[in-house]
Design an enzyme around this catalytic site. Sequence first.
Site, PDB file in Angstrom:
ATOM      1  CB  CYS A  23      -0.893  -0.012   1.242  1.00 39.23           C
ATOM      2  SG  CYS A  23      -1.984   1.420   1.307  1.00 39.23           S
ATOM      3  CB  CYS A  49      -1.432   3.937   8.183  1.00 41.05           C
ATOM      4  SG  CYS A  49      -2.598   4.538   6.927  1.00 41.05           S
ATOM      5  CB  CYS A  97      -0.496  -0.022   8.312  1.00 39.41           C
ATOM      6  SG  CYS A  97      -1.144  -1.280   7.181  1.00 39.41           S
ATOM      7  CB  CYS A 109     -14.862  -7.625   6.979  1.00 41.31           C
ATOM      8  SG  CYS A 109     -16.114  -7.381   8.227  1.00 41.31           S
ATOM      9  CB  CYS A 142     -18.068  -5.561   6.053  1.00 41.36           C
ATOM     10  SG  CYS A 142     -17.121  -4.145   6.658  1.00 41.36           S
ATOM     11  CB  CYS A 166     -17.730  -0.519   9.773  1.00 44.12           C
ATOM     12  SG  CYS A 166     -16.536  -1.293  10.879  1.00 44.12           S
ATOM     13  NE  ARG A 199     -16.499  -5.958  14.435  1.00 45.15           N
ATOM     14  CZ  ARG A 199     -16.861  -5.338  13.318  1.00 45.15           C
ATOM     15  NH1 ARG A 199     -15.990  -4.626  12.663  1.00 45.15           N
ATOM     16  NH2 ARG A 199     -18.083  -5.437  12.859  1.00 45.15           N
TER      17      ARG A 199
HETATM   18  S1  SF4 Z   1      -3.972   1.074   7.018  1.00 40.50           S
HETATM   19 FE1  SF4 Z   1      -2.351   0.066   5.808  1.00 40.50          FE
HETATM   20  S2  SF4 Z   1      -3.450  -0.778   4.054  1.00 40.50           S
HETATM   21 FE2  SF4 Z   1      -4.798   0.757   4.956  1.00 40.50          FE
HETATM   22  S3  SF4 Z   1      -4.348   2.672   3.902  1.00 40.50           S
HETATM   23 FE3  SF4 Z   1      -3.007   2.643   5.714  1.00 40.50          FE
HETATM   24  S4  SF4 Z   1      -1.084   1.714   4.979  1.00 40.50           S
HETATM   25 FE4  SF4 Z   1      -2.668   1.236   3.465  1.00 40.50          FE
END
Ligand code: SF4
Length: 327
Positions: free
Chosen positions: A66, A70, A73, A110, A141, A201, A273
């Site tokens: 990705c 974040c 992540c 999901c 989901c 959600c 949740r």
């Molecule tokens: S949480 Fe992870 S998968 Fe989702 S947008 Fe952020 S970096 Fe990408």
Amino acid sequence: MTLAESPRAMPTPGLVRNDWTREEVRALFALPFPELVFEAARVHRLHFDPTEVQVSTLLSIKTGGCPEDCAYCPQSAQYDTGVTAEKLMNLDAVLAEARAARAGGASRFCMGAAWREPKDRDLDAVCAMVAGVRALGLETCATLGMLTAAQAGRLKAAGLDYYNHNLDTSPEYYGAIITTRTYRDRLDTLDAVRDAGIHVCCGGIVGMGEGAEDRAGLIATLACLPVHPESVPINMLVQVAGTPLANGATLDALDFVRTIAVARICMPKSVVRLSAGREDMSEETQALCFLAGANSIFYGPKLLTTPNPGRDRDMALMDKLGLRPMR
Ligand code: SF4
């Protein structure tokens, strides 16, 4: 201060309000723990059977690679976490997983994809998955990143029941966690989802180094959305080696329970949740979360790429607590 001395903190128990002030939410967090949990348990019973737990299964249909940053992540391409980028799963493989989830007692399936936003050709494939999962009698989901109004409309037409898009944290702390999209971007996606008629959600993650004020800010923001999210996942950070948050201080378990309790009180009709982080959580902490109004879990050995308790362990815990899956 006790609840009796703090009438502003609980004006009308169980009433759905979208005008919570930060001060009111802060006051709830500051209640003595027994008062807070008692109040959350009371509100829980006004709208739900406290012995029922909604069970969802989460499948990563497109893992890793990705472009977003974040900080929590392991699927971000910006961090070296050992997660490799994979292609979108094919329809048959997704439906096989959905059948297994249904056989295991899940009522909602999901599908998560590690995208900034879906491309239109990817959305064709996801719409086919949504339609196929729904035909199995499961609620559907998806969590696919940012959506335009047109994309949300296509997912709705395919039969999507819920879309997950978390706010993650307070507006003030957000910039310390993500720089590749704004809080406003997230709110715009939530608006598109809601306008398309899909249930929302939306929740957040705690234990990311935020302060108590940020936890109050997250809950206040969620509770002041024009319509409360139907599902509110509260995640405890799972620290993954290679991510910027790998080595931070962990959050006290009782502060996690407080966050669950305040979410329950402020969003009385939402399903709250108990989400990521259960693998390292004691049974006693999870029991306190259920007492404080959590009424949903993710079921299955993995949450996207991080570990989750196995089905047998969850069933044993639910048996021990006298809980049963919500149908
Ligand atoms: S949480 Fe992870 S998968 Fe989702 S947008 Fe952020 S970096 Fe990408």
